[in-house]
Motif scaffolding. Sequence first.
Motif, PDB file in Angstrom:
ATOM      1  N   TYR A  55     -61.578   6.217 -46.656  1.00 55.17           N
ATOM      2  CA  TYR A  55     -62.725   5.403 -46.840  1.00 55.17           C
ATOM      3  C   TYR A  55     -62.523   4.143 -45.634  1.00 55.17           C
ATOM      4  O   TYR A  55     -61.514   3.641 -45.679  1.00 55.17           O
ATOM      5  CB  TYR A  55     -63.156   4.728 -47.965  1.00 55.17           C
ATOM      6  N   LEU A  56     -63.646   3.917 -44.936  1.00 54.54           N
ATOM      7  CA  LEU A  56     -63.846   2.591 -44.347  1.00 54.54           C
ATOM      8  C   LEU A  56     -64.259   1.630 -45.246  1.00 54.54           C
ATOM      9  O   LEU A  56     -65.019   1.912 -45.953  1.00 54.54           O
ATOM     10  CB  LEU A  56     -64.481   2.821 -43.155  1.00 54.54           C
ATOM     11  N   TYR A  57     -63.834   0.307 -44.971  1.00 58.19           N
ATOM     12  CA  TYR A  57     -64.726  -0.460 -45.476  1.00 58.19           C
ATOM     13  C   TYR A  57     -64.587  -1.890 -44.581  1.00 58.19           C
ATOM     14  O   TYR A  57     -63.780  -2.057 -43.602  1.00 58.19           O
ATOM     15  CB  TYR A  57     -64.118  -1.208 -47.200  1.00 58.19           C
ATOM     16  N   GLY A  58     -65.122  -3.045 -44.912  1.00 55.63           N
ATOM     17  CA  GLY A  58     -65.180  -4.292 -44.145  1.00 55.63           C
ATOM     18  C   GLY A  58     -66.245  -4.127 -43.080  1.00 55.63           C
ATOM     19  O   GLY A  58     -67.223  -3.663 -43.160  1.00 55.63           O
ATOM     20  N   SER A  59     -66.233  -4.934 -42.002  1.00 57.07           N
ATOM     21  CA  SER A  59     -66.963  -5.292 -40.989  1.00 57.07           C
ATOM     22  C   SER A  59     -67.500  -4.027 -40.014  1.00 57.07           C
ATOM     23  O   SER A  59     -68.655  -3.962 -39.723  1.00 57.07           O
ATOM     24  CB  SER A  59     -66.764  -6.538 -40.160  1.00 57.07           C
ATOM     25  N   CYS A 134     -67.199   0.944 -49.785  1.00 56.51           N
ATOM     26  CA  CYS A 134     -66.666   1.738 -49.029  1.00 56.51           C
ATOM     27  C   CYS A 134     -67.580   3.040 -48.387  1.00 56.51           C
ATOM     28  O   CYS A 134     -68.698   3.183 -48.882  1.00 56.51           O
ATOM     29  CB  CYS A 134     -65.505   2.563 -49.539  1.00 56.51           C
ATOM     30  N   THR A 135     -67.174   3.564 -47.116  1.00 60.94           N
ATOM     31  CA  THR A 135     -67.758   4.212 -46.521  1.00 60.94           C
ATOM     32  C   THR A 135     -66.903   5.494 -46.348  1.00 60.94           C
ATOM     33  O   THR A 135     -65.981   5.432 -45.651  1.00 60.94           O
ATOM     34  CB  THR A 135     -68.335   3.980 -45.231  1.00 60.94           C
ATOM     35  N   PRO A 136     -67.477   6.558 -46.889  1.00 58.41           N
ATOM     36  CA  PRO A 136     -66.502   8.187 -47.014  1.00 58.41           C
ATOM     37  C   PRO A 136     -66.454   8.391 -45.507  1.00 58.41           C
ATOM     38  O   PRO A 136     -66.922   8.337 -44.656  1.00 58.41           O
ATOM     39  CB  PRO A 136     -67.454   8.890 -47.816  1.00 58.41           C
ATOM     40  N   LEU A 137     -64.860   8.629 -45.226  1.00 59.89           N
ATOM     41  CA  LEU A 137     -64.745   9.341 -43.728  1.00 59.89           C
ATOM     42  C   LEU A 137     -63.823  10.656 -43.931  1.00 59.89           C
ATOM     43  O   LEU A 137     -64.203  11.504 -42.972  1.00 59.89           O
ATOM     44  CB  LEU A 137     -63.534   8.083 -43.378  1.00 59.89           C
ATOM     45  N   LEU A 138     -63.254  10.972 -44.955  1.00 62.28           N
ATOM     46  CA  LEU A 138     -62.614  12.347 -45.097  1.00 62.28           C
ATOM     47  C   LEU A 138     -62.460  12.591 -46.565  1.00 62.28           C
ATOM     48  O   LEU A 138     -62.163  11.835 -47.321  1.00 62.28           O
ATOM     49  CB  LEU A 138     -61.270  12.238 -44.479  1.00 62.28           C
ATOM     50  N   GLY A 139     -62.652  13.797 -46.777  1.00 59.02           N
ATOM     51  CA  GLY A 139     -62.564  14.298 -48.186  1.00 59.02           C
ATOM     52  C   GLY A 139     -63.612  14.048 -49.322  1.00 59.02           C
ATOM     53  O   GLY A 139     -64.862  13.852 -48.780  1.00 59.02           O
TER      54      GLY A 139
END
Length: 279
Positions: A55-59, A134-139
């Motif tokens: 997941y990506l998070y933050g700015s 969080c933004t899903p990136l994989l899985g």
Amino acid sequence: MGEESGTEDKGLAADGTIRREGATERVHAAFAPVVEAARLRVADAFGPGRLHSVYLYGSVPRGTAIPGVSDLDLLVVLHDRPTAADRAAAEDTSGALNSAFAVIEGAGLLLSHVHAVLSEAERHDLGFLVACLCTPLLGEDLATRLPPYRPTSLLARETNGDLALALPRWRALAAGAATEEARLRLGRRVSRRLVRSAFTLVMPRWGGWTSDLHRSAELFARYHPGHPERVAQVRTAAATARTPSPDPAVLTMLVEDLGPWLSAEYTRAHGTKTPRPEG
């Protein structure tokens, strides 16, 4: 828009639950190459036998990142508890991304595992991070297995109710921060945490969610007009989080004055975070 007009965006869905704040389509073009590289490098570093999701998070996923200033924040969820080898792989991956991409100030990989994310103990902390920040990136997206969240005192307590535990570590790091670079990095880290704590202190009264540090400081100011000196300090912290100051006096103010006051006020308002089991 102002609150009086009834159009203030509080980051909520129509049912009053907190909206997920990021999305891959919000990632600015300047950061797209490092995000793609992170996805590939993390998948390669851990492999399908270890890796559950990323997941990506933050700015960066919020679309507010500044090239050369902002960090790339990643949550890597494994199938089971991270090992020393996993932590070493995370360090190697962070280092490779830092070396390859000047667009980021740094890359940070937070490691966890499926059981922890879905556990009752982490429901309003790590679980909230995955479901709303969080933004899903994989899985597989574990947000589908987590509940909706509301801006409650429970959420405030479990996300930032352990500020007192951070203060001794910050004092030790501040005492050893002999260089300007060390003070800049520590000041940025401490400022972010203090502004987020200042916001979640008043979050249940406001009734919404934001991760914007400037807005967080102004919301704190809205609900603490009787503490002008603290309002000024939180605003300084928000500015420092964006543009760190090498002035030792700023770091001292954050660690020795604002931090202890905010910790005590937080405990009074929301209590302390539930202790986590060791290991």
